[in-house]
Design an enzyme around this catalytic site. Structure first.
Site, PDB file in Angstrom:
ATOM      1  N   GLY A 199      12.079  10.965   3.973  1.00  0.00           N
ATOM      2  CA  GLY A 199      10.904  10.563   3.179  1.00  0.00           C
ATOM      3  C   GLY A 199      10.840   9.079   2.880  1.00  0.00           C
ATOM      4  O   GLY A 199       9.823   8.589   2.397  1.00  0.00           O
TER       5      GLY A 199
ATOM      6  N   HIS B  98      13.122  -9.649  -0.272  1.00  0.00           N
ATOM      7  CA  HIS B  98      13.162  -9.288  -1.708  1.00  0.00           C
ATOM      8  C   HIS B  98      14.578  -9.319  -2.294  1.00  0.00           C
ATOM      9  O   HIS B  98      14.726  -9.289  -3.519  1.00  0.00           O
ATOM     10  CB  HIS B  98      12.593  -7.882  -1.945  1.00  0.00           C
ATOM     11  CG  HIS B  98      11.154  -7.741  -1.549  1.00  0.00           C
ATOM     12  ND1 HIS B  98      10.172  -8.581  -2.014  1.00  0.00           N
ATOM     13  CD2 HIS B  98      10.530  -6.839  -0.731  1.00  0.00           C
ATOM     14  CE1 HIS B  98       9.002  -8.212  -1.503  1.00  0.00           C
ATOM     15  NE2 HIS B  98       9.191  -7.165  -0.720  1.00  0.00           N
TER      16      HIS B  98
HETATM   17  N1  LLX Z   1       8.451  -6.585   2.036  1.00  0.00           N
HETATM   18  C1  LLX Z   1       9.580  -6.161   2.698  1.00  0.00           C
HETATM   19  C2  LLX Z   1      10.131  -6.938   3.720  1.00  0.00           C
HETATM   20  C3  LLX Z   1      11.256  -6.496   4.421  1.00  0.00           C
HETATM   21  C4  LLX Z   1      11.817  -5.255   4.105  1.00  0.00           C
HETATM   22  C5  LLX Z   1      11.291  -4.514   3.050  1.00  0.00           C
HETATM   23  C6  LLX Z   1      10.196  -4.977   2.324  1.00  0.00           C
HETATM   24  N2  LLX Z   1       9.712  -4.214   1.257  1.00  0.00           N
HETATM   25  C7  LLX Z   1       8.504  -3.639   1.188  1.00  0.00           C
HETATM   26  O1  LLX Z   1       7.718  -3.772   2.109  1.00  0.00           O
HETATM   27  C8  LLX Z   1       8.158  -2.810   0.002  1.00  0.00           C
HETATM   28  C9  LLX Z   1       7.068  -1.942   0.063  1.00  0.00           C
HETATM   29  C10 LLX Z   1       6.716  -1.193  -1.042  1.00  0.00           C
HETATM   30  C11 LLX Z   1       7.492  -1.253  -2.218  1.00  0.00           C
HETATM   31  C12 LLX Z   1       8.582  -2.093  -2.246  1.00  0.00           C
HETATM   32  C13 LLX Z   1       8.912  -2.867  -1.145  1.00  0.00           C
HETATM   33  C14 LLX Z   1      12.933  -4.725   4.902  1.00  0.00           C
HETATM   34  C15 LLX Z   1      13.040  -5.005   6.267  1.00  0.00           C
HETATM   35  C16 LLX Z   1      14.060  -4.467   7.025  1.00  0.00           C
HETATM   36  C17 LLX Z   1      14.993  -3.632   6.450  1.00  0.00           C
HETATM   37  C18 LLX Z   1      14.904  -3.361   5.088  1.00  0.00           C
HETATM   38  C19 LLX Z   1      13.893  -3.907   4.320  1.00  0.00           C
HETATM   39 ZN    ZN Z   2       6.560  -6.163   2.670  1.00  0.00          ZN
END
Ligand code: LLX
Ligand code: ZN
Ligand code: CA
Length: 433
Positions: A22, A136
């Site tokens: 999920g 982030h």
């Molecule tokens: N913005 C972002 C960029 C890279 C990764 C994760 C995010 N997070 C989100 O897009 C997001 C969406 C909804 C709620 C909270 C955060 C990422 C890239 C690769 C591996 C792990 C994370």
């Molecule tokens: Zn993002």
């Protein structure tokens, strides 16, 4: 023909991690992209490396020792013993503890770090790591599916050789972790384009966040409203980036290409096509400054794969067919099986021309306040993050058969190589030993 030398970093295991049932983040998207890159033959235009794996020590160049120590120790099996640390390090629902979590961090971070090193040593003009871009992640905690901030660690490496590094972020979310890391310095300018308002994660990125102390005016934010299309986005992106380049004159760029800014993303709310997204990448490429290109968010897997494959083709300056080549994942791209399907959105563009002009003017007014291309006194250059010997040592496991250790040095397991005809004039995949 492009004269740019492109290095591409890919660990064949990075797509095998699972955030859990999920969860919208699917590392599997990385295997799908790589398969498209190979089957379009783009690997013949780049040097393909199986990247270095970052150590805890590398990660602690930005993160706290306690946080990295926790990431190294916690597993789905022992998580019960860490309950009091989970909320402290913001690990749990959005950022779950999954099997191999630290290995995952070490793979994507090592790729950004090695990309920065290759740029520093002029071994390439463009370094690509689609597994990176976790903007982030904070010094002391995980956030928004991100654990270790590979971008900050890559920028810190670039700063060993570069006086000014520009960070550009086209993910739909604010690049908060990177902005925060460099908020007080003029050595890095961060520029993020993102959805802002009506509480959209992470809730920061107002146009009035401009940096502080020596970093005042070196954080640039372009808050946008939902539904922005290619025309509107490019209308704001090009003048903002042109002005930033003129005022700041960076000697290296890090470009975060989050694909959750595409239309119909599962978690995004913008209406960009892959061509519009790619137009921004092309625009940055054409300034002829060394670039580290990283991935980012992106939750409609087929569109993320289309986007980053197309952007790989732009970066190597190779035109590719709109008809997708055969891959083991072809069914994901039904019913059109194209690279650039028509964009159909249900969302109106809430960004008026006047709003976009006002934002662009605001950015320009702030840029006028910052000193033109601030210089630094260069001291002794610290050594590279790791040596070639350390890269090999990291990869060879004494418990594994020698033949496996040898295979590990290959970019791809043998059976995953593109098996098509070889171009006699071009080097095959370069194997880094
Ligand atoms: N913005 C972002 C960029 C890279 C990764 C994760 C995010 N997070 C989100 O897009 C997001 C969406 C909804 C709620 C909270 C955060 C990422 C890239 C690769 C591996 C792990 C994370
Ligand atoms: Zn993002
Ligand atoms: Ca962004």
């Amino acid at each position: 023909m492009s004269t740019k030398k492109v290095s591409y970093f890919y660990n064949p295991n990075v797509g095998n991690f699972h955030y859990g049932p999920g969860h919208p983040m699917k590392p599997h998207r990385l295997s799908v992209i790589h398969s498209l890159v190979l089957n379009y033959g783009l690997h013949r235009k780049m040097q393909v490396y199986r990247p270095y794996r970052a150590s805890a020590h590398d990660m602690c160049r930005f993160h706290s020792d306690e946080y990295i120590d926790f990431l190294q120790r916690v597993t789905p099996q022992n998580i019960q013993g860490y309950t009091k640390y989970l909320s402290h390090f913001n690990v749990g629902d959005d950022c779950p503890v999954f099997e191999g979590l630290f290995d995952f961090c070490s793979m994507y971070t090592g790729a950004s770090l090695e990309g920065a090193m290759k740029l520093n040593n002029n071994h390439c003009d463009i370094a690509i790591n689609w597994s990176g871009g976790l903007h982030h992640a904070k010094k002391f905690e995980a956030s928004g599916f991100c654990y270790v901030n590979d971008i900050v660690i890559g920028i810190l490496e670039l700063l060993k050789y570069h006086a000014r590094v520009l960070y550009i972020d086209i993910d739909v979310h604010h690049g908060d972790g990177v902005q925060e890391a460099f908020y007080l310095t003029d050595r890095v300018m961060t520029v993020s384009f993102h959805k802002y308002g009506n509480y959209f994660f992470p809730g920061t990125g107002d146009m009035y966040e401009i940096g502080a102390e020596s970093g005042r005016y070196y954080s640039v934010n372009v808050p946008l409203k939902e539904g922005i299309d290619d025309t509107s986005y490019v209308q704001v992106f090009k003048p903002v980036i042109s002005n930033v380049m003129e005022f700041y004159q960076p000697t290296a760029i890090v470009l975060q290409c989050g694909a959750d800014s595409l239309a119909n993303d599962r978690l995004g709310c913008f209406s960009l096509s892959t061509r519009g997204h790619g137009e921004c990448v092309k625009f940055v490429r054409d300034f002829n400054v060394p670039i580290l290109v990283v991935g980012g968010g992106g939750y409609t897997l087929r569109n993320v794969a289309r986007c980053w494959t197309y952007e790989t083709s732009l970066l190597v300056d190779e035109q590719i067919s709109n008809e997708l080549p055969y891959t083991e994942y072809l069914e994901y791209f039904a019913p059109d099986f194209t690279l650039h399907p028509d964009v159909v959105t249900r969302q109106d563009n809430a960004n008026s021309r006047q709003y976009l002009e006002a934002i662009t003017r605001h950015v320009y007014d702030n840029l006028k306040m910052c000193q033109h291309s601030p210089s630094v006194q260069m001291h002794d250059v610290p050594g590279d993050a790791f040596t070639e010997d350390e890269k090999i040592k990291e990869e060879s496991d004494p418990d594994v058969r020698l033949s496996q250790a040898e295979e590990d040095k290959l970019v791809e397991p043998k059976n995953e190589f593109y098996d098509g005809e070889k171009d006699q004039d071009k080097p095959d995949i370069k194997v880094e030993t």
